[in-house]
Write an enzyme that holds these catalytic residues in place. Sequence first.
Site, short mmCIF file in Angstrom:
data_model
loop_
_atom_site.label_atom_id
_atom_site.label_comp_id
_atom_site.label_asym_id
_atom_site.label_seq_id
_atom_site.Cartn_x
_atom_site.Cartn_y
_atom_site.Cartn_z
N GLU A 197 -34.62 83.74 2.32
CA GLU A 197 -36.02 83.21 2.66
C GLU A 197 -36.08 83.35 4.26
OE1 GLU A 197 -37.26 79.72 1.22
OE2 GLU A 197 -39.30 79.50 2.62
N LYS B 222 -37.59 70.40 -0.79
CA LYS B 222 -37.35 71.75 -1.09
C LYS B 222 -36.84 72.30 0.44
CE LYS B 222 -37.93 76.29 -1.46
NZ LYS B 222 -37.94 77.31 -0.37
N ASP C 110 -20.44 74.30 -4.26
CA ASP C 110 -20.93 74.08 -5.56
C ASP C 110 -22.60 73.45 -5.04
OD1 ASP C 110 -22.17 73.45 -7.92
OD2 ASP C 110 -20.44 72.79 -8.63
N HIS D 227 -44.04 81.99 9.48
CA HIS D 227 -43.39 82.60 8.02
C HIS D 227 -43.88 84.02 8.01
CE1 HIS D 227 -42.17 82.41 3.98
NE2 HIS D 227 -41.54 81.32 4.49
#
Length: 432
Positions: free
Chosen positions: A84, A269, A285, A384
């Site tokens: 991203e 998030k 992990d 973005h």
Amino acid sequence: MPVNNSRIKGLYTKTVEERLSVVAEATQLAPEHVQALSAHGELDSDAADRMIENVIGTMSLPVGVATNFVINGEHYLIPFCLEESSVVAAASNMAKRCLVHGGFRTNNDEPVMIGQIQLLDIADMERAIAAIAGSEAELIEFCNDIPSKMIELGGGCRAIESRIVQSTLGAMLVVHLLVDCRDAMGANAVNTMVERLAPRLEALCEGRAHLRILSNLASQRLARVAATFTPEEMATKGDREEGLHIIDGILEAQAFAVADPYRATTHNKGIMNAISSVALACGQDWRAIEAGCHAWASLHEGHYTSMSSWTKDADGNLVGEMTLPMAVGIVGGASKVHPAARANLAILGVTTAQELAGIMVCAGLAQNLGALRALSTKGIQAGHMKLHAKNMAVSAGAVGEEIDSLARRLEAYEGHRTQSMVEAWLQEMRDK
Ligand code: NAD
């Protein structure tokens, strides 16, 4: 499109190349896709084949380095591995806005993981709990009486706790082993220990041990970060008034995330954008970390809420704080066998798992602030889209020079940017 038949007998017996050609044939994979999967970067096919089952290739993602991080007075370059755009840029940008007050401060628990043993069919719960408590020292000694580097280094079982858990099948006794895993994430070490101890507990409690497994809610292994951002640092060009206004906007956004699980999910998030990317870069992990962090965010307020806290101090500074369970290791798992993970850990220069845990929560807090600041000011899409312009050009089918040319036009474009618009521009360019 699904394949005709997913039952491929003996795929595991073939070489990586053979498997790829079987899968390519079954899925009618285009030659460029076969090429992409067989173009091994830092992870050769032998190494990949040792990591998981039925390997057909590897898949690359960019590794970017976030700059400007000062943590407990030390400078770090932090590798992020993700697809991203904007994430690395935002974290780097926010990290430099807390330097007046010395950067990020972390304080991390000892690396203690929890292993669970589910005990069923117990006639007398109170007696079973008393028996476990009465034998705790002896049980701990039994757990630690194995040849293990982790135990040699001062790790091993520290305590044993019992909980009664009410379930749809009635009450069950759940025994927790608190295990100091030193520099390992510890899943294998803990799983081995709980499996070894279970028969002893069955005998002691006159019950039946069922599940014996690590808990990913690493509530004994918390990493904490705090950082102070002055209004001048939060402003675009050092203007205190603008900075104070931005801080107020961030506090409004924070109140929204604390109160509303729909907003908290996206807020968190953003935090995990950094934490999971650093985890992936360092061979951790990340699923275990994700599970633990989201569970932690649901534990205290009676509903799922913000992982981070943002407040204003008496001088008008923005203060960010965050505490998260952080089960990470610098030995064991992929951290030691993946060459790029080893390289990324070397970039960080960490010497303990605790240090890595602290860095990861700092990255998460910086990332969170990047999103909050953008959302509270000009919105998320401006930054973005700037970084996303090249991706849009490539997605439209641009190649070579066309990519930069389309990205420049897109960056200069003030209106609403869409993929179909970029495709039309590309066509225009080619038709000229
Ligand atoms: P591991 O099995 O490689 O164990 C670590 C080893 O390193 C031990 O043998 C230990 O003795 C040794 N060691 C050497 N130096 C050490 C040091 N300084 N500190 C601690 N140990 C040291 O790795 P692990 O961390 O036990 O397991 C991690 C792996 O388990 C990950 O790949 C994870 O994906 C996987 N896993 C996770 C889950 C889960 O999260 N629920 C379940 C099963 C397996």
